[in-house]
Design a protein around this motif. Structure first.
Motif: not given
Length: 414
Positions: A115-125, A152-157, A166-171
């Protein structure tokens, strides 16, 4: 072998290969610098845009000068040429997440590349710390052999419990210095961005540490008030994670973090432009209040480009109905099934110029992470169709803005 697995294997092999010189003629160029008709592009064997122009005679001379054979000349026949899309916040596609090791990375990247996304930062839950460190190492490993992964992109902890989404509250954790250092060490330099609720204990200190390490701290998933958000930006935060989502909203007596981001020219503002995460009226407001600072993001999860049904976001169960993902446990929105192709289409549908829409999917996200200039990761800058920039090129249909052809660093993906 399924059709999708064939595509995954093909995309992965292509991105591991060397680029070839090629040329595109008779396109209509749209990028952040404007619209140019009868546009041509020469890309060299290093995956760099070597020359551009509009004169047919100059194009013929350039093809000779750069040794472009006839079979490597593409007649765009009036298709729209744009820079490749750059997604700085997404989690997966095609039933895989970027948390799922190299197989997950290869599969989800292929889904977005189509779908045309040539570069991406990979977000980690958000996950246990050991898992987060392992996932960072997988991103680092993947980056060594393919140019399309920016890091990488850390969306958390380091998120507020009250705005965890939608992130796990235990972590969830406070950004204690030892944990901050542990994640930096595991990343081996691949960490580009990290979302932090600045009101947490050690929050401001963590923002300073990450900014000093060359990581872009992002304010998000927070309960920060206006002054706290301003302080976070002064400490080095330069991004607002998917504005309006997972944060306290606008209120005339409690302004919160959103006005702090809107009024600060240093801050890039992520927006999920699907009309669901943020209603169209508010999307228009954001574009008008922060011109040239809106970065379209997808926050896409594993169900992207897949049928409705049951999926996973980390260890959490997700149900997708009518393309909208929600946690089974509490019905909270669980990322999106958006692509940047669809996001660009939606912005144009809202009445904004194609120039603004393309800028928000190309140059603005590139600038947010320092990829709009020469840099150690991509070498060539990203985000424009101009000499010296990476040969990340899309050809779009004129009628519906769908992606017809894609090149990443001179490698033809489709």
């Amino acid at each position: 072998m399924t059709d999708r697995q064939h595509i995954v294997d093909s995309v992965t092999a292509t991105l591991n290969s060397r680029p070839e010189a090629f040329a595109i003629a008779h396109a209509n160029k749209i990028d952040a610098r404007g619209v140019v008709t009868n546009f041509w592009i020469i890309a060299d064997a290093n995956g760099t845009i070597a020359a551009t122009g509009t004169s047919d005679t100059e194009f013929e001379h350039a093809c000779v000068a750069y040794g472009i054979a006839n079979e490597h000349i593409i007649d765009a026949q009036g298709l729209i040429a744009t820079p490749g899309y750059i997604d700085i916040h997404s989690h997966g596609a095609w039933e895989q997440s970027f948390d799922n090791g190299l197989e997950g990375i290869n599969t989800a990247r292929a889904g977005h590349a189509m779908h045309g996304t040539t570069r991406q930062v990979l977000s980690l839950i958000t996950n246990p710390l050991d898992t987060l460190c392992d996932n960072l190492r997988y991103v680092y490993k993947a980056m060594q052999s393919r140019p399309d992964i920016l890091g990488a992109h850390l969306e958390g902890p380091f998120l507020a419990l009250s705005r965890k989404g939608a992130h796990d509250p235990q972590c969830l954790r406070d950004p204690e210095p030892a944990i901050v250092d542990q994640l930096l060490e595991a990343a081996h330099g691949c960490l580009r961005q990290i979302t932090i609720a600045p009101e947490l204990e050690y929050g401001m200190q963590a923002i300073r540490t990450y900014a000093k390490a060359g990581v872009a701290p992002a304010v998000g998933h927070c309960d920060a008030d206006y002054e706290t958000a301003r302080q976070a930006f002064d400490c080095g935060a330069t991004i607002m994670t998917h504005m309006f989502n997972a944060m306290n909203g606008l209120h005339h007596r409690k302004p919160g973090p959103i006005p702090a981001a809107l009024e600060d020219s240093r801050v890039t503002i992520e927006l999920i432009c699907d009309g669901f995460h943020v209603q169209d009226q508010i999307l228009r407001l954001a574009f008008n209040l922060a011109p040239h600072r809106i970065a379209l993001v997808t926050d896409a999860m594993a169900a992207t480009d897949c049928p409705d049904g049951s999926y996973k976001l980390g260890a959490l169960d997700v149900n997708v109905v009518n393309g909208h993902a929600r946690l089974v446990s509490n019905n909270a929105i669980a990322g999106s099934t958006l692509t940047l192709e669809a996001a660009v289409q939606h912005v144009i549908h809202l009445g904004f110029s194609p120039i603004d829409a393309i800028e928000a999917a190309t140059l603005t996200p590139a600038r947010a992470l320092g990829f709009d200039v020469p840099n150690p990761i991509t070498q060539n800058p990203l985000g424009l169709l101009a000499p010296g920039y990476a040969a990340d090129i899309l050809l779009l249909q004129q009628t519906d803005w769908k992606v017809a052809h894609t090149w990443c660093a001179g490698r033809k993906i489709q």
